[in-house]
Design a protein around this motif. Structure first.
Motif, short mmCIF file in Angstrom:
data_model
loop_
_atom_site.label_atom_id
_atom_site.label_comp_id
_atom_site.label_asym_id
_atom_site.label_seq_id
_atom_site.Cartn_x
_atom_site.Cartn_y
_atom_site.Cartn_z
N GLN A 434 0.83 -1.20 0.00
CA GLN A 434 0.00 0.00 0.00
C GLN A 434 0.87 1.26 0.00
OE1 GLN A 434 -2.43 0.36 3.49
NE2 GLN A 434 -3.18 2.41 2.97
N MET A 439 -1.36 3.55 -2.46
CA MET A 439 -2.77 3.16 -2.52
C MET A 439 -3.50 3.74 -1.31
SD MET A 439 -2.26 -0.83 -3.68
CE MET A 439 -4.02 -1.10 -3.92
N SER A 440 -4.79 4.01 -1.49
CA SER A 440 -5.58 4.59 -0.40
C SER A 440 -5.86 3.57 0.70
CB SER A 440 -6.90 5.14 -0.95
OG SER A 440 -7.65 4.10 -1.60
N GLU A 441 -5.84 2.28 0.37
CA GLU A 441 -6.07 1.23 1.35
C GLU A 441 -5.25 0.00 0.99
OE1 GLU A 441 -10.16 -0.45 -0.76
OE2 GLU A 441 -10.28 0.60 1.15
N PRO A 443 -4.26 -3.60 -0.26
CA PRO A 443 -4.87 -4.44 -1.31
C PRO A 443 -5.29 -5.80 -0.74
CG PRO A 443 -2.49 -4.46 -1.54
CD PRO A 443 -2.79 -3.50 -0.43
N ARG A 445 -7.55 -7.74 -1.90
CA ARG A 445 -7.73 -8.69 -2.99
C ARG A 445 -6.77 -8.33 -4.12
NH1 ARG A 445 -12.01 -12.19 -5.05
NH2 ARG A 445 -11.86 -12.39 -7.31
N GLU A 467 -6.48 -13.29 -1.50
CA GLU A 467 -7.23 -12.45 -0.57
C GLU A 467 -6.58 -12.51 0.80
OE1 GLU A 467 -11.36 -13.27 -0.45
OE2 GLU A 467 -11.75 -12.58 -2.49
N ASN A 545 -8.38 -5.00 -5.67
CA ASN A 545 -7.77 -3.71 -5.35
C ASN A 545 -6.50 -3.49 -6.17
OD1 ASN A 545 -8.68 -4.99 -2.37
ND2 ASN A 545 -9.54 -2.98 -2.89
N LEU A 546 -5.81 -4.61 -6.47
CA LEU A 546 -4.55 -4.53 -7.19
C LEU A 546 -4.55 -5.61 -8.28
CD1 LEU A 546 -1.61 -3.50 -7.51
CD2 LEU A 546 -0.94 -5.19 -5.79
N ASP A 570 -10.75 2.37 -10.56
CA ASP A 570 -10.69 2.08 -9.13
C ASP A 570 -9.83 0.84 -8.83
OD1 ASP A 570 -12.40 0.41 -10.42
OD2 ASP A 570 -13.92 0.35 -8.85
N VAL A 571 -9.00 0.43 -9.78
CA VAL A 571 -8.10 -0.71 -9.59
C VAL A 571 -6.68 -0.26 -9.86
CG1 VAL A 571 -7.48 -3.04 -10.34
CG2 VAL A 571 -9.89 -2.37 -10.25
N THR A 572 -5.76 -0.52 -8.93
CA THR A 572 -4.35 -0.20 -9.13
C THR A 572 -3.72 -1.26 -10.02
OG1 THR A 572 -4.22 0.85 -6.95
CG2 THR A 572 -2.14 0.20 -7.99
#
Length: 687
Positions: A434, A439-441, A443, A445, A467, A545-546, A570-572
């Motif tokens: 992160q 990243m804001s949060e 990852p 997932r 996960e 998330n990633l 919304d996906v890195t």
């Protein structure tokens, strides 16, 4: 942090002779020691373009502020001086072989007046003789319990010994004849020392002498009608035999050898050594170390890691160098004991010292070290006799080397799983990812895709899901990729773009959990036309998330173009390049470099390796299926290897059928007769 260009020596001032060099930081502390056959050629590699250096090497040259060298007369002297300096300066950028776990050993305190045998873990001490190491402490206790029937040596602590001296009566082991009870004077210290000498002789491998003596005494007792003593000796002989059986015979010729193998990945190496004495495996040890940048990182065409020779040479130098120092300390301690008149150290029945060199007659390795002749000469000098350093090619020794290599691979796998399997390590890894990617949060997932093919045939892709840092196999996906223009050549960049598009076509629908629709943003969804195979019938629970693609900047830019096309914001997205474990972010010309010992890098590497494993497994299934139903199967003289060569050359059976006999003869290994047979097999309708 110094600029390497600021302290780079003029190329003409560096000698071309063999020698040893030291990099020092500004405070004068040595940070790295290395050796070279040609100092000028080796040192010049450290002052090339820093972007081309291995990350660990890059960190070292920036940490250092000066370099100095010492010229020696031979490469063997360079090897010895390198080891001496590493021991003296303990440089932080040199690999240090530390056990991947603490192995138990059987220790005998030969420096005490009344020696004691016990299970021990930890650093070696003077005045103590060690046997092992062993894989399990219970194995040592079982062996010790069997042997003290024949060699009733003291096994109690010093406190227990002193207490029973005061009480004037032995402990339970003394009453059941599993201790000679020197505490109460049942035997003198000299007599107890003789028992200890026999015990050490047996543990050193001189077992035949003990078994012959027991058999002789048992037969003599039976002839003298002393059946009670004969029965006791029979039980002792059975205990000795059982203790010997616990060490399986692997080499019937009684070989004394050490077998050394290693397994590597992009970051670390696991080294395993099996000690074979008298044909039996007497011990096993393992290490897991971080790889350095002294060698090229690219794998060879045959799958071998070019770093292995350097790793093996470093290991042999450190392991046997330290073992020789410990042996010298033991000899010095023995001499002191003799001078004090306490007694001799570990002599057998014939008075010969059973201490042996730490270097065996044979050292078997999976690949020869970088400098095999110099390393062999150095090992021979340590032993005082010729040492055979070689790669076993066939027979029992080759089979044993394969076993050691499998143990090394398993040790590396367990080491990686231990890191990721730990909750604290996983949390730290996700937090580090992160922070590194802003990243804001965290990852929670992560999805990763990889492409697998051979020369553009049977192109497939995998998509694995993690996960909370653990694999979620129910969400794994695998895809068949359409061959580009049917020309038999695969474009990995285009394949990455195709998989990214097929994965994220339903991205907004999954994110909002709307029912299945036939159309979204003008893109028609037709699951019948999307060749997707999964281990689970359910669709994805929610988007990642990633998202990781296996590759560098071209692959990640191709995936980002698909993201822009589908409106995925919304996906890195990142790419993970194998060569230097660089993390590429879309639009950035420089990669993100994580510390090589960070939990984040280990997690990303495990995810990428899992995607590669899943992809190559599916690729092999597809290739086997195609080969089984191929029209080439019924052609005489055409085996599996030649069928694969044909498909690899032409790209597909369809293109092969359109080829003439002259075209087929251009394939390696195909003469006119075989080419004509292939052509007739593919065109049975023609006369």
């Amino acid at each position: 942090m110094a600029d390497p260009a600021a302290y780079r020596p003029a190329p003409g001032t560096i000698p071309t002779e063999p020698g040893v060099y030291k990099f020092r930081e500004e405070s004068g502390r040595v940070v790295y020691v290395g050796k070279a056959k040609n100092l000028r050629a080796r040192l010049s590699t450290y002052f090339q373009d820093v972007t081309q250096l291995h990350p660990r090497t890059r960190q070292m040259v920036f940490a250092a502020s000066s370099v100095e060298w010492t010229v020696v007369s031979s490469e063997v002297e360079a090897l010895q001086l390198e080891y001496t300096w590493i021991k003296r300066f303990d440089p932080r950028f040199n690999v240090k072989y530390r056990d991947d776990k603490t192995y138990p050993m059987l220790a005998v305190t030969t420096g005490e007046e009344i020696p004691r045998a016990f299970v021990y873990r930890g650093p070696r001490r003077r005045g103590v003789r060690y046997f092992g190491p062993y894989s399990h402490a219970w194995a040592i206790r079982e062996t010790l319990d069997l042997l003290i029937r024949v060699f009733p040596v003291r096994t109690c602590s010093k406190g227990v010994l002193n207490r029973h001296r005061q009480l004037g009566r032995p402990c339970l082991l003394g009453y059941i004849d599993k201790c000679s009870a020197p505490c109460v004077g049942r035997v003198s210290p000299e007599e107890h020392r003789e028992i200890v000498d026999g015990f050490c002789s047996f543990m050193s491998g001189q077992t035949d002498r003990v078994t012959r003596r027991l058999e002789r005494e048992m037969n003599e007792a039976a002839e003298a009608l002393d059946f009670e003593r004969a029965a006791r000796l029979r039980d002792d002989l059975g205990a000795i035999t059982k203790a010997m059986e616990k060490q399986a015979v692997v080499l019937g010729d009684g070989t004394d050898a050490d077998v050394v193998c290693c397994a590597t990945d992009e970051l670390e190496a696991a080294v395993q050594i099996f000690h074979v004495r008298g044909g039996r495996i007497r011990g096993q040890r393992g290490w897991v170390v971080e790889k350095t940048g002294d060698t090229e990182l690219e794998m060879a065409a045959d799958g071998r890691d070019p770093a292995v020779p350097r790793i093996i040479q470093n290991f042999l130098t450190q392991f046997y160098g330290e073992a020789a120092e410990r042996a010298e300390d033991d000899r010095s301690e023995a001499e002191k004991i003799r001078r004090r008149g306490v007694d001799r150290l570990s002599h057998g029945d014939d008075g010969q010292d059973v201490q042996t060199s730490p270097v065996p007659r044979e050292v078997l390795v999976q690949q020869l070290p970088e400098d095999p002749e110099e390393t062999t000469a150095w090992l021979s000098a340590l032993k005082g006799a010729k040492v055979d350093l070689r790669v076993p090619r066939r027979g029992d020794k080759r089979a044993l080397a394969d076993t050691v290599e499998r143990n090394a691979r398993e040790a590396l796998r367990q080491h990686k799983l231990k890191r990721v399997g730990d909750l604290t390590a996983r949390s730290a890894a996700l937090r580090d990812i992160q922070e590194a990617l802003f990243m804001s949060e965290a990852p929670l997932r992560i999805e990763c895709t990889d492409i697998s093919h051979i020369a553009g045939t049977d192109v497939v892709a995998s998509l694995v899901v993690f996960e909370d840092g653990l694999p979620r196999k129910s969400d794994y996906r695998r895809y068949r990729i359409r061959e580009a223009a049917g020309d038999g050549h695969s474009d990995d960049v285009a394949s990455i773009a195709e998989i990214t598009r097929r994965r994220f076509l339903r991205h907004h629908r999954d994110a909002t959990d709307v029912p299945d629709a036939e159309e979204f943003d003008g893109t028609r969804f037709d699951d019948e036309k999307v060749e997707e195979h999964t281990t689970d019938a359910r669709r994805f629970a929610y988007p990642p998330n990633l998202f990781i693609v296996d590759g560098g900047l071209p692959q990640v830019n191709a995936a980002q173009a698909v993201f822009d096309e589908l409106g995925v914001t919304d996906v890195t997205l990142v790419g993970l390049a194998k060569r230097l474990e660089e993390i590429w972010v879309p639009g950035d010309s420089e990669p993100v470099i994580l510390p090589r010992n960070s939990q984040a890098l280990y997690l990303l590497q495990q995810i990428r390796d899992e995607a590669h494993r899943f992809a190559i497994t599916y690729h092999r299934q597809q290739r086997s299926k195609r080969m089984r139903v191929s029209e080439l199967d019924g052609i005489r003289g055409l085996g599996a290897a030649r069928r694969a060569e044909l498909v690899r050359h032409f790209g597909s059976v369809k293109k092969l059928k359109a080829a003439a006999v002259e075209d087929i003869t251009e394939v390696k290994g195909f003469g006119p007769a075989l080419a004509a047979a292939v052509y007739r097999g593919l065109h049975p309708e023609q006369p």
